[in-house]
Design an enzyme around this catalytic site. Sequence first.
Site, PDB file in Angstrom:
ATOM      1  N   THR A 225       0.716  -1.184   0.114  1.00  0.00           N
ATOM      2  CA  THR A 225       0.042  -0.008   0.067  1.00  0.00           C
ATOM      3  C   THR A 225       0.936   1.305   0.015  1.00  0.00           C
ATOM      4  O   THR A 225       1.892   1.365   0.902  1.00  0.00           O
ATOM      5  CB  THR A 225      -1.019   0.092   1.151  1.00  0.00           C
TER       6      THR A 225
ATOM      7  N   PHE B 149       1.395   4.984   1.009  1.00  0.00           N
ATOM      8  CA  PHE B 149       0.523   5.791   1.786  1.00  0.00           C
ATOM      9  C   PHE B 149       1.540   7.370   1.579  1.00  0.00           C
ATOM     10  O   PHE B 149       2.470   7.299   0.934  1.00  0.00           O
ATOM     11  CB  PHE B 149       1.122   5.761   3.204  1.00  0.00           C
TER      12      PHE B 149
END
Length: 664
Positions: A556, A558
């Site tokens: 992921t 960020f």
Amino acid sequence: MPKIFRIPMMGHMIVVLSKGISNHDREMIRIYLKDRGFQVREQSLGEDAIIGASGKGVVDLHELGLLPGIERVAATSKPYELVSRETHGEDTIVRVGAGNGVSVQIGGSRITVIAGPCAVESREQIRETAARVRESGAVMLRGGAYKPRTSPYAFQGLGMEGLEYMKEAGEEQGMPIVTEVVSPELALQMKDLTDMFQIGARNMQNFELLKKVGSLGKPVLLKRGPSATIEEWLLSAEYLLASGTKDVVLCERGIRTFETYTRNTLDISAIPVVKELSHLPVIVDPSHAVGIRAKVSSAALAAIAAGADGLTVEVHPRPDDALSDGPQSLYPEQFERLMRDIEALSPVVGKELLRTPRPEHIRLHNALAGNAEASSRDLNRADLPVAFSGESGAFAEQALLRAFGEETPRLGLDGFKAVFDAVLDGSAAFGMVPVENSLAGSVHENYDLFLRYPDIAMAGELKLRIVHCLIGDEKADIEGVGIIRSHPQGFAQCRDFLDKHPGWILEPWNNTAAAAASIAREGAVKVAAIAGEAAARAHGLKVLKQGIETNPLNYTRFVIISRKIGDKAALPPSLGSGPLNKASMVFSVSDEPGSLFACLRILSERGINLSKLESRPIQGKPWEYLFYADVSIPEAEQDFDRAVEELKTKTRDFHFLGRYRASR
Ligand code: PEP
Ligand code: MN
């Protein structure tokens, strides 16, 4: 409540004293232990005041634990106690240097890279090397001023003069320095010039040196002796801790084996072994381990993969002219390449390469903050938290810790909008929000928030590997589980695993960490959660199965968000190193032939690389689309600024989300 061991024991133990213990109680504990045959010593271990006890005594730990003034008693079966993980469960994080405001952390969730020449050869050589390795991302400078050489006729180092040059080079680049100390007398002389002492491999069992250096209160890098066992190495570290320092970093640098092809044999397995036996950080010196330039980077990457907290690497601008260890010194270009590889590898092992701001970035940060009014003054307040959405143990909190360090105050909020609000109203200095998952795609909610909050910008990015675990109560086991809670993304990413258990009922929750927290609250044994390992730790739960995601290449992305100061975003100090080489934007184009092409041509003509382009329907406007674009910023920044100005004229709605340093 004191932790109690009901077994009588012999050997080593530490008694952690309560914070406000009275002198009387302290004395009673000492007498109690002495009467039972122990030698006792008082000292500190991390934040704790402790009494260390060793010898052939016998004591009932239950009875001992009941004495007033005792917080905790921990015993170890090993011959060392202060370095043992049995007496101190948490990873020690060592901080080096703070002169100039730059302090570097070794240990925890960061990978710390120290680089520099084998020996300081001249003022110019150390300054040039420092600048080159700093450019590639090293955060500490190494170099020998006193060189213990195998031959008495080899270059012995420039001595104190060399150390002065090194201190100057370190200050110039904002890098703390580490240098080898070879005698107790020199330790005193060198104390104020170096940020960290190195005990060389040949001196690992020079006990008088260890005692002296340990008493000076400076961090110490302890190399493993070429023929030392792991236990001997840890006992040398015990000498340092027992002499007073709290900050010891262990360094594996290769041991002597029957193999002569390489200079030494890098003992890779020592890394996980020592990390289990001790709470101290472990770094690796691949240069002295292999001794052959072309093999150094492979060994370095293997060390990171095996769990090392960092590296110390020899780099020389002209290795062929080096006065010592030229054949194993990397060219600066090779070091640059190695740093890129480490940065790509770190998320795989759940860590982040440590970066520290360069002096010019600190000045820029302060200047930016100084120009604007109240808002920016807040940003300089180190006590302001960084906000994230979710509970303790959430993946966003992991990302935050990697970017800002373990000591940053954190603010867990309910939802992404709350994070934007907290950054806007100044109750948080920065926020950490996910924008994209490598499997599931963009997090549209956050893109929408950027459009609604024009005063918030992207100021940094970070990629986190998402490893899912099945988590349950201490008493739970996988066979007894019937209900699984997680964020729907957690279910989707663990599809194959869940398909093997068709009887399980899935309960969607707002976020993975909240699902874990609910189990801790209820003490339920039939319910489990899918979340990260950190969520299990944060809520005192057990990992029933680790790594249950279908595709292990699950990352992921960020972004760090901050408030704009003028038209620039406040930069997070911890990620302020290196040029701002990436930017994100959102725009829409008119519904006519060639309108998107016209935008792409602007980028292409100026040599601007497009790393992401995604279209997404605009809500409430059927068949109209928004484009999310990530681009690289070329070295000639004016080209980029001009391209942005042109894009504004060719697009309908143009939102510039921020410029930041790309994570690899
Ligand atoms: C060094 O780091 O320069 C050095 C001499 O290393 P070691 O003590 O590990 O041989
Ligand atoms: Mn060397």
